[in-house]
Write an enzyme that holds these catalytic residues in place. Structure first.
Site, short mmCIF file in Angstrom:
data_model
loop_
_atom_site.label_atom_id
_atom_site.label_comp_id
_atom_site.label_asym_id
_atom_site.label_seq_id
_atom_site.Cartn_x
_atom_site.Cartn_y
_atom_site.Cartn_z
N GLY A 13 0.87 -1.18 0.00
CA GLY A 13 0.00 0.00 0.00
C GLY A 13 0.90 1.22 0.00
O GLY A 13 1.60 1.48 0.98
N VAL A 17 -0.78 6.20 4.41
CA VAL A 17 -0.15 5.54 5.56
C VAL A 17 1.10 4.78 5.12
O VAL A 17 2.16 4.88 5.75
CB VAL A 17 -1.14 4.57 6.25
CG1 VAL A 17 -0.46 3.86 7.42
CG2 VAL A 17 -2.38 5.30 6.74
N ARG A 86 -11.34 5.46 5.35
CA ARG A 86 -12.67 5.98 5.69
C ARG A 86 -12.95 7.33 5.06
O ARG A 86 -12.06 8.14 4.88
CB ARG A 86 -12.76 6.18 7.21
CG ARG A 86 -13.04 4.95 7.96
CD ARG A 86 -13.59 5.31 9.32
NE ARG A 86 -12.57 5.64 10.30
CZ ARG A 86 -12.85 6.04 11.53
NH1 ARG A 86 -14.12 6.19 11.90
NH2 ARG A 86 -11.90 6.30 12.38
N VAL A 122 -2.09 -2.97 9.42
CA VAL A 122 -2.52 -1.59 9.71
C VAL A 122 -3.91 -1.32 9.11
O VAL A 122 -4.67 -0.48 9.60
CB VAL A 122 -1.49 -0.57 9.14
CG1 VAL A 122 -1.89 0.86 9.48
CG2 VAL A 122 -0.08 -0.86 9.67
N THR A 123 -4.25 -2.04 8.05
CA THR A 123 -5.52 -1.83 7.36
C THR A 123 -6.70 -2.05 8.30
O THR A 123 -6.71 -2.99 9.10
CB THR A 123 -5.62 -2.81 6.15
OG1 THR A 123 -4.50 -2.60 5.30
CG2 THR A 123 -6.90 -2.59 5.36
N HIS A 179 -9.86 -1.78 18.00
CA HIS A 179 -9.56 -0.47 17.44
C HIS A 179 -10.84 0.07 16.80
O HIS A 179 -11.01 0.07 15.59
CB HIS A 179 -8.45 -0.63 16.39
CG HIS A 179 -8.00 0.67 15.80
ND1 HIS A 179 -7.61 1.74 16.54
CD2 HIS A 179 -7.85 1.05 14.49
CE1 HIS A 179 -7.24 2.73 15.73
NE2 HIS A 179 -7.39 2.33 14.49
N1 APR Z 1 -2.77 -4.37 -3.59
C1 APR Z 1 -1.90 -3.41 -3.30
N2 APR Z 1 -2.28 -2.15 -2.99
C2 APR Z 1 -3.59 -1.89 -2.96
C3 APR Z 1 -4.56 -2.87 -3.23
C4 APR Z 1 -4.10 -4.17 -3.57
N3 APR Z 1 -4.95 -5.16 -3.84
N4 APR Z 1 -5.78 -2.30 -3.12
C5 APR Z 1 -5.59 -1.01 -2.76
N5 APR Z 1 -4.26 -0.76 -2.67
C6 APR Z 1 -3.59 0.51 -2.37
C7 APR Z 1 -4.23 1.69 -3.06
O1 APR Z 1 -3.87 1.73 -4.43
C8 APR Z 1 -3.68 2.85 -2.25
O2 APR Z 1 -2.50 3.36 -2.81
O3 APR Z 1 -3.68 0.83 -0.99
C9 APR Z 1 -3.40 2.23 -0.88
C10 APR Z 1 -4.24 2.83 0.24
O4 APR Z 1 -3.85 4.13 0.40
P1 APR Z 1 -4.85 5.32 0.81
O5 APR Z 1 -6.08 5.23 -0.01
O6 APR Z 1 -4.07 6.57 0.83
O7 APR Z 1 -5.30 4.92 2.31
P2 APR Z 1 -4.47 5.16 3.66
O8 APR Z 1 -4.88 6.46 4.25
O9 APR Z 1 -3.04 4.90 3.42
O10 APR Z 1 -5.10 4.01 4.58
C11 APR Z 1 -4.86 2.66 4.31
O11 APR Z 1 -4.79 2.04 6.61
O12 APR Z 1 -5.20 3.27 8.51
C12 APR Z 1 -5.72 2.35 7.61
O13 APR Z 1 -8.10 2.81 7.64
C13 APR Z 1 -6.93 2.91 6.88
O14 APR Z 1 -7.59 0.82 5.93
C14 APR Z 1 -6.95 2.04 5.66
C15 APR Z 1 -5.46 1.80 5.39
#
Ligand code: APR
Length: 310
Positions: A13, A17, A86, A122-123, A179
């Site tokens: 990801g 985060v 979220r 973390v997700t 959480h």
């Molecule tokens: N494989 C790899 N990356 C993926 C996939 C996947 N199958 N699906 C989504 N992603 C990536 C997205 O492309 C994106 O870049 O995960 C990333 C998520 O980043 P953001 O949308 O910026 O979210 P973020 O604020 O980083 O939060 C991620 O952490 O704190 C938790 O609740 C939050 O569940 C959320 C996670």
């Protein structure tokens, strides 16, 4: 003399985060970082940008952005942040179906290439995603850790320091449970310079801080409107990763699979843990008052309900 190899951490990801966590790890110089995302170009771009910052920051950690899991082979630690975040009006639990599918697929890809790694999840919804990761990886429970308590405790510490007018460094605080909205901040086990919090601040102020801590994530979602918090989540994730890489054995609250501890069977819930080179080295059981126990059981029940949805 054999060559010393830098450790390797994969961050899945490359969003808010993930990228911020990758930055913290790289800038600590503790490990090389592989940043993975499903979106083409995103991890490569952020990885290159982070690498170009290295000469200024002054570290030699390598950062690789990729869409290919083969690049993650033999990682020491795998941090999972992929998924959707979220938006206002959503609870963490609303993310469950989408994020369960994402976590399942990324963990199975990464775990088979790094069978000895430690997974830091973390997700959100965090506790439920730990169950998904445990199953998808087939790893022992010690090597699947949920990062949440360090974040919730950091928020609690910030609010306490603000209210008491003291340095955050002297504030210790504990938040247990799931959480989510039912998390259990523990004022009795929180202190300022060793002085128990309830002796330092009046009860109504403590209650207000506890409430703000519980709603801490939502407060930021409400302000940002397009996503959720990431600076504090990334800092809290780094705290866990660092304790693993350096075998520091920090005593920090993390989501761990409970098998009888705290009277809970087969559920990931936030509890005090010792985090070291082997992952969760120990779950520490502390005595809770009747009121705290009730709140903890309620929180565990909320996690159970979510896990059953999976
Ligand atoms: N494989 C790899 N990356 C993926 C996939 C996947 N199958 N699906 C989504 N992603 C990536 C997205 O492309 C994106 O870049 O995960 C990333 C998520 O980043 P953001 O949308 O910026 O979210 P973020 O604020 O980083 O939060 C991620 O952490 O704190 C938790 O609740 C939050 O569940 C959320 C996670």
């Amino acid at each position: 003399m054999s060559r010393i190899q830098r450790r390797k951490v994969t961050v899945i990801g490359a969003g808010n985060v993930g990228a911020t966590t990758a930055q913290r790890i790289a800038e600590s110089g503790l490990a090389d970082v592989v940043l993975v995302d499903i979106v083409e170009g995103l991890p490569q771009g952020k990885g290159l940008d982070l690498a170009e910052a290295a000469p200024v920051v002054g570290h030699d950690a390598r950062i690789l952005g990729t869409n290919n899991y083969d690049d993650t082979t033999d990682s020491d630690v795998i941090v999972v942040t992929s998924g959707i975040a979220r938006k206002p009006g959503m609870s963490r639990d609303d993310l469950i179906n989408t994020n369960a599918g994402i976590v399942r697929s990324v963990v199975s890809e990464a775990a088979k290439r790094s069978p000895h790694a430690i997974l830091v999840i973390v997700t959100n919804p965090l506790d439920a995603m730990c169950h998904v990761a445990l199953k998808a990886s087939g790893f022992p429970k010690e090597r699947v850790i949920g990062m949440a308590g360090t974040l919730d405790s950091a928020r609690f510490r910030h609010f306490i320091a603000l209210e008491a007018g003291v340095s955050v460094e002297d504030v210790r605080a504990f938040v247990l449970g799931g959480h989510g909205d039912t998390m259990v901040p523990l004022p009795r086990y929180s202190s300022i310079g060793g002085i128990p919090l309830p002796e330092f601040l009046p009860a109504d102020r403590v209650d207000a801080i506890v409430k703000r801590t519980r709603d801490g994530g939502a407060e930021i979602v409400g302000l940002l409107k397009t996503g959720s918090a990431f600076y504090a989540p990334a800092a809290a994730t780094f705290e866990v990763v660092e304790s693993i890489l350096l075998d520091r054995r920090r005593l920090i609250p993390c989501a761990a699979l409970l098998e009888g501890e705290y009277g809970v069977q087969g559920l990931y819930v936030g509890v005090p843990t010792v985090i070291g080179g082997g992952g969760i080295e120990r779950i520490v059981e502390i005595k809770l008052t009747a009121e705290e126990s009730t709140a903890f059981a309620k929180s565990a029940a909320a996690v159970k309900e979510l896990v059953e949805l999976l």
